[in-house]
Design a protein around this motif. Structure first.
Motif, PDB file in Angstrom:
ATOM      1  N   ILE A  68      94.533  17.272  46.453  1.00 29.73           N
ATOM      2  CA  ILE A  68      94.177  16.760  45.136  1.00 29.73           C
ATOM      3  C   ILE A  68      92.876  17.443  44.697  1.00 29.73           C
ATOM      4  O   ILE A  68      91.984  17.664  45.524  1.00 29.73           O
ATOM      5  N   ILE A  69      92.782  17.741  43.406  1.00 31.20           N
ATOM      6  CA  ILE A  69      91.559  18.351  42.868  1.00 31.20           C
ATOM      7  C   ILE A  69      91.074  17.526  41.688  1.00 31.20           C
ATOM      8  O   ILE A  69      91.871  17.017  40.904  1.00 31.20           O
ATOM      9  N   ASP A  70      89.759  17.361  41.596  1.00 33.06           N
ATOM     10  CA  ASP A  70      89.164  16.641  40.471  1.00 33.06           C
ATOM     11  C   ASP A  70      87.670  16.929  40.443  1.00 33.06           C
ATOM     12  O   ASP A  70      87.129  17.560  41.363  1.00 33.06           O
ATOM     13  N   SER A  71      87.001  16.461  39.403  1.00 34.19           N
ATOM     14  CA  SER A  71      85.550  16.624  39.308  1.00 34.19           C
ATOM     15  C   SER A  71      84.898  15.265  39.155  1.00 34.19           C
ATOM     16  O   SER A  71      85.539  14.300  38.730  1.00 34.19           O
ATOM     17  N   THR A  72      83.629  15.211  39.503  1.00 36.18           N
ATOM     18  CA  THR A  72      82.872  13.960  39.364  1.00 36.18           C
ATOM     19  C   THR A  72      81.498  14.271  38.780  1.00 36.18           C
ATOM     20  O   THR A  72      80.912  15.326  39.080  1.00 36.18           O
ATOM     21  N   PRO A  73      80.971  13.403  37.918  1.00 35.31           N
ATOM     22  CA  PRO A  73      79.653  13.664  37.322  1.00 35.31           C
ATOM     23  C   PRO A  73      78.535  13.590  38.358  1.00 35.31           C
ATOM     24  O   PRO A  73      78.579  12.768  39.277  1.00 35.31           O
ATOM     25  N   VAL A  74      77.552  14.454  38.204  1.00 33.71           N
ATOM     26  CA  VAL A  74      76.338  14.430  39.025  1.00 33.71           C
ATOM     27  C   VAL A  74      75.160  14.348  38.055  1.00 33.71           C
ATOM     28  O   VAL A  74      74.877  15.302  37.323  1.00 33.71           O
ATOM     29  N   MET A  75      74.471  13.216  38.059  1.00 34.59           N
ATOM     30  CA  MET A  75      73.355  13.029  37.135  1.00 34.59           C
ATOM     31  C   MET A  75      72.177  13.915  37.531  1.00 34.59           C
ATOM     32  O   MET A  75      71.780  13.957  38.698  1.00 34.59           O
ATOM     33  N   GLY A  76      71.629  14.622  36.558  1.00 34.83           N
ATOM     34  CA  GLY A  76      70.440  15.418  36.817  1.00 34.83           C
ATOM     35  C   GLY A  76      69.190  14.548  36.801  1.00 34.83           C
ATOM     36  O   GLY A  76      69.121  13.559  36.071  1.00 34.83           O
ATOM     37  N   ALA A 111      80.483  18.046  40.150  1.00 31.62           N
ATOM     38  CA  ALA A 111      80.916  18.449  41.481  1.00 31.62           C
ATOM     39  C   ALA A 111      82.438  18.514  41.455  1.00 31.62           C
ATOM     40  O   ALA A 111      83.107  17.505  41.216  1.00 31.62           O
ATOM     41  N   HIS A 112      82.985  19.697  41.654  1.00 29.84           N
ATOM     42  CA  HIS A 112      84.435  19.899  41.674  1.00 29.84           C
ATOM     43  C   HIS A 112      84.891  19.833  43.122  1.00 29.84           C
ATOM     44  O   HIS A 112      84.391  20.576  43.976  1.00 29.84           O
ATOM     45  N   VAL A 113      85.850  18.956  43.393  1.00 30.66           N
ATOM     46  CA  VAL A 113      86.200  18.625  44.777  1.00 30.66           C
ATOM     47  C   VAL A 113      87.684  18.870  45.035  1.00 30.66           C
ATOM     48  O   VAL A 113      88.537  18.511  44.220  1.00 30.66           O
ATOM     49  N   LEU A 114      87.980  19.483  46.184  1.00 34.40           N
ATOM     50  CA  LEU A 114      89.342  19.669  46.674  1.00 34.40           C
ATOM     51  C   LEU A 114      89.496  18.812  47.923  1.00 34.40           C
ATOM     52  O   LEU A 114      88.670  18.897  48.840  1.00 34.40           O
ATOM     53  N   MET A 115      90.565  17.984  47.970  1.00 34.78           N
ATOM     54  CA  MET A 115      90.685  16.978  49.028  1.00 34.78           C
ATOM     55  C   MET A 115      92.099  16.895  49.569  1.00 34.78           C
ATOM     56  O   MET A 115      93.069  17.041  48.822  1.00 34.78           O
ATOM     57  N   GLU A 116      92.204  16.701  50.866  1.00 36.24           N
ATOM     58  CA  GLU A 116      93.489  16.444  51.506  1.00 36.24           C
ATOM     59  C   GLU A 116      93.957  15.038  51.129  1.00 36.24           C
ATOM     60  O   GLU A 116      93.218  14.067  51.285  1.00 36.24           O
ATOM     61  N   GLU A 117      95.192  14.915  50.632  1.00 35.27           N
ATOM     62  CA  GLU A 117      95.643  13.608  50.146  1.00 35.27           C
ATOM     63  C   GLU A 117      95.753  12.579  51.271  1.00 35.27           C
ATOM     64  O   GLU A 117      95.258  11.456  51.150  1.00 35.27           O
ATOM     65  N   GLU A 118      96.401  12.927  52.366  1.00 34.61           N
ATOM     66  CA  GLU A 118      96.709  11.941  53.411  1.00 34.61           C
ATOM     67  C   GLU A 118      95.459  11.412  54.103  1.00 34.61           C
ATOM     68  O   GLU A 118      95.307  10.205  54.300  1.00 34.61           O
ATOM     69  N   THR A 119      94.554  12.304  54.466  1.00 30.52           N
ATOM     70  CA  THR A 119      93.371  11.886  55.231  1.00 30.52           C
ATOM     71  C   THR A 119      92.130  11.719  54.364  1.00 30.52           C
ATOM     72  O   THR A 119      91.111  11.220  54.844  1.00 30.52           O
ATOM     73  N   GLU A 120      92.192  12.165  53.102  1.00 31.85           N
ATOM     74  CA  GLU A 120      91.067  12.089  52.165  1.00 31.85           C
ATOM     75  C   GLU A 120      89.854  12.882  52.653  1.00 31.85           C
ATOM     76  O   GLU A 120      88.709  12.543  52.360  1.00 31.85           O
ATOM     77  N   ILE A 121      90.113  13.940  53.381  1.00 34.33           N
ATOM     78  CA  ILE A 121      89.041  14.817  53.850  1.00 34.33           C
ATOM     79  C   ILE A 121      88.799  15.909  52.813  1.00 34.33           C
ATOM     80  O   ILE A 121      89.734  16.580  52.360  1.00 34.33           O
ATOM     81  N   ILE A 122      87.555  16.074  52.405  1.00 36.75           N
ATOM     82  CA  ILE A 122      87.193  17.086  51.411  1.00 36.75           C
ATOM     83  C   ILE A 122      87.148  18.459  52.085  1.00 36.75           C
ATOM     84  O   ILE A 122      86.477  18.653  53.098  1.00 36.75           O
TER      85      ILE A 122
END
Length: 461
Positions: A142-150, A277-288
C-alpha cells in the motif's frame, strides 16, 4: 566515546519485565524479529573513540526514536514515558531503576548522528531482517502520504518579506557593518515619515523596500564591497522569491525563511505548513519498506515510481499488487505498474466535462481499443478518429480524438446532455486509456474491492 550499556539485571532482574510486559506485546515482537546492534557499525564514523564526553549508545537512541514513532510521542513525552513505562524500559534494555537521558539528546541524535542518509541505511537494514524472517515479500503493498507539520511560525506575506529583508541586513552586517548601518538608518527614517496604513499599503511598502535593498546590495557586490558568499546568496534568493510570490498566480510559495524547503500542503480538508512523508507499506504485516519526504505541496502521484524504484534498488522487491487512492491514478503510474506485472488496486478520479458542466463525460462513452471505435450514450458508433498529443503528454504517446457526425448529434434527443454546438461531439481518448480501463475492471472485482478496503491499514499509521 560511548557510555557503557545499562544492564536489565537490577534487583528484580528480568522477572518484573516477564510479569508486566505480555509475551504478545508489540515491543516484544519487534525484539524477536530485529537485532538493532547493526546501528553501531552504521554510525561508527559519527563517534570518536577517545575524544569528547561519553555519548549515549546509538542502539539505545535508535530504540528511543522508534518508540517515539510507534506511539506518537514528542521528545519530552518519549523520555518521560521511558522513565515511567516498564514496556518502554524493557524495549530500551534498561534496568527498572535506570535513568533516562535528557530529551534534548534525541534531536541531536536524529540530526547530527543519524541524518537522512544514515536513516535510509538503518531502514534498509531493518527491512532486510524482516525479509529474512518472511515478513516482507511484496505480495500486496500500500502507498500513501501523511502530513508532517513544519516547526515554523505562520507569517503574512508582509511579515515574510520583512523577515527576509532583516536576514539580508544581518548577513551584510557580518561583512560590512557600515553598509548595514546606512541601510538600516534609511529604513528608520522612512518608517518615521510614514503613516499607519492598510494591509495592502504595508505590503506595497515592504515590497518597495525589498526592491531598494536588493538594488543596493547588488551594487555593493558589483564594486566588491561585499563578497557573494553562500550565506548572502541564499538570503538574497529568499528575499527575491518572497517578493515574486506576491503575484496572484505564483506557485510553490515560500512560507518561511527559517525553513525554506517547507511549503503549504492540502489534503482533502486539511491544510498545513511543512512536508509530506510518502510511505510504502506491506499490507499483511504493516511493515514500512520505503519512505520519501517532500515539501507539502508535492503531488502524491509523483512519488509512486520513486518509492518503487528505491525499493527495487535496495531490496530487489517488485510488488505483485499495489493499492492506492485516486491521488496516484496517473496514467504513467498505471503504465509503469503494468510494465512490471504489478496489479493496480488504484481508484480513479471521476471524469467530469469541464467545458460543458452537466454534460456527459468520457466515462459515459464506451471505447473499444481493438476496433478503434467509440460508442456514445445514444448508441451511435464513431470510427472517425485521428492521433493527437495533448499538452503535457510525451510526444511519443499520442491519444485518439473521435468525432461524431453532426447529422447524428443535432437530431439526438440526448444532445442537451452531450454537446451544445452544431458541429458534433468530439471525445479525446488518452494514450493511457487501456490502463485506466484495466484499473476500473480490477476494482470491480471482489479481489480488488478487498484490497482497496485494506487501504485503511496505512491511513492509521
Amino acid at each position: 566515546m560511548l557510555k557503557p550499556k545499562s544492564a536489565q539485571g537490577s534487583f528484580f532482574g528480568s522477572y518484573l519485565y516477564d510479569r508486566i510486559v505480555p509475551v504478545d506485546h508489540l515491543l516484544r515482537q519487534i525484539n524477536q524479529v530485529v537485532d538493532f546492534s547493526f546501528v553501531r557499525q552504521i554510525l561508527e564514523d559519527r563517534y570518536h573513540p577517545d575524544l569528547g564526553r561519553p555519548a549515549e549508545d546509538p542502539e539505545f537512541m535508535l530504540r528511543l526514536c522508534l518508540l517515539q514513532y510507534i506511539y506518537g510521542d514528542s521528545d519530552r513525552q518519549v523520555v518521560e514515558n521511558a522513565r515511567l513505562n516498564l514496556a518502554y524500559k524493557y524495549f530500551l534494555g534498561l534496568a527498572v531503576d535506570a535513568e533516562v537521558p535528557d530529551y534534548t539528546s534525541l534531536s541531536y541524535f536524529r540530526i547530527q548522528r543519524l541524518g537522512e542518509e544514515k536513516f535510509r541505511s538503518v531502514l534498509e537494514q531493518i527491512v532486510w531482517q524482516c525479509i529474512d524472517k518472511g515478513l516482507v515479500n511484496g505480495k500486496r503493498q500500500i502507498i500513501d502520504s501523511t502530513p508532517v507539520m513544519g516547526n515554523i511560525s505562520s507569517r503574512s506575506l508582509t511579515g515574510l518579506v520583512r523577515k527576509c529583508r532583516e536576514n539580508v541586513l544581518k548577513t551584510v552586517a557580518k561583512q560590512d557593518s557600515g553598509v548595514a548601518q546606512e541601510l538600516e538608518l534609511k529604513e528608520l527614517q522612512n518608517a518615521a515619515q510614514s503613516q499607519p496604513a492598510s494591509a495592502e499599503e504595508e505590503l506595497r511598502k515592504e515590497i518597495e523596500a525589498a526592491g531598494q535593498l536588493l538594488d543596493v546590495v547588488t551594487a555593493e557586490l558589483e564594486v566588491k564591497k561585499l563578497v557573494p558568499n553562500e550565506e548572502l546568496k541564499k538570503d538574497l534568493e529568499l528575499l527575491e522569491k518572497a517578493v515574486a510570490d506576491r503575484e496572484e498566480h505564483a506557485k510553490d510559495k515560500l512560507i518561511s525563511p527559517v525553513d525554506p524547503d517547507a511549503r503549504m500542503g492540502k489534503k482533502t480538508s486539511k491544510v498545513w505548513p511543512g512536508y509530506k512523508a510518502h510511505v510504502l507499506m506491506e499490507e499483511e504485516t504493516e511493515i514500512i519498506t520505503g519512505v520519501e519526504t517532500t515539501p507539502a505541496n508535492a503531488t502524491d502521484g509523483s512519488q509512486l515510481q520513486v518509492l518503487l524504484k528505491e525499493q527495487d534498488r535496495a531490496h530487489a522487491i517488485t510488488p505483485q499488487e499495489l493499492t492506492a487512492d485516486k491521488a496516484y491514478d496517473w496514467g504513467e503510474n498505471l503504465e509503469s505498474l503494468a510494465g512490471h506485472q504489478t496489479i493496480a488496486n488504484i481508484a480513479l478520479s471521476k471524469q467530469v466535462n469541464r467545458r460543458n458542466s452537466g454534460c456527459f463525460s468520457i466515462d459515459e462513452f464506451l471505447y473499444d481499443p481493438q476496433k478503434f471505435k467509440l460508442t456514445c450514450p445514444a448508441g451511435h458508433v464513431s470510427t472517425n478518429c485521428y492521433s493527437e498529443v495533448l499538452n503535457g503528454y510525451p510526444p511519443d504517446k499520442p491519444g485518439l480524438a473521435f468525432r461524431f457526425r453532426p447529422t447524428w448529434c443535432n437530431v439526438c434527443p440526448l444532445k442537451p446532455k452531450c454537446v451544445k454546438n452544431r458541429q458534433g461531439r468530439r471525445i479525446y481518448i488518452s494514450y493511457y486509456e487501456p490502463y485506466f480501463r484495466k484499473a476500473r475492471e480490477r476494482l470491480a472485482t471482489e479481489e480488488g474491492k478487498e484490497a482497496y478496503r485494506n487501504r485503511y491499514k496505512i491511513e492509521h499509521r
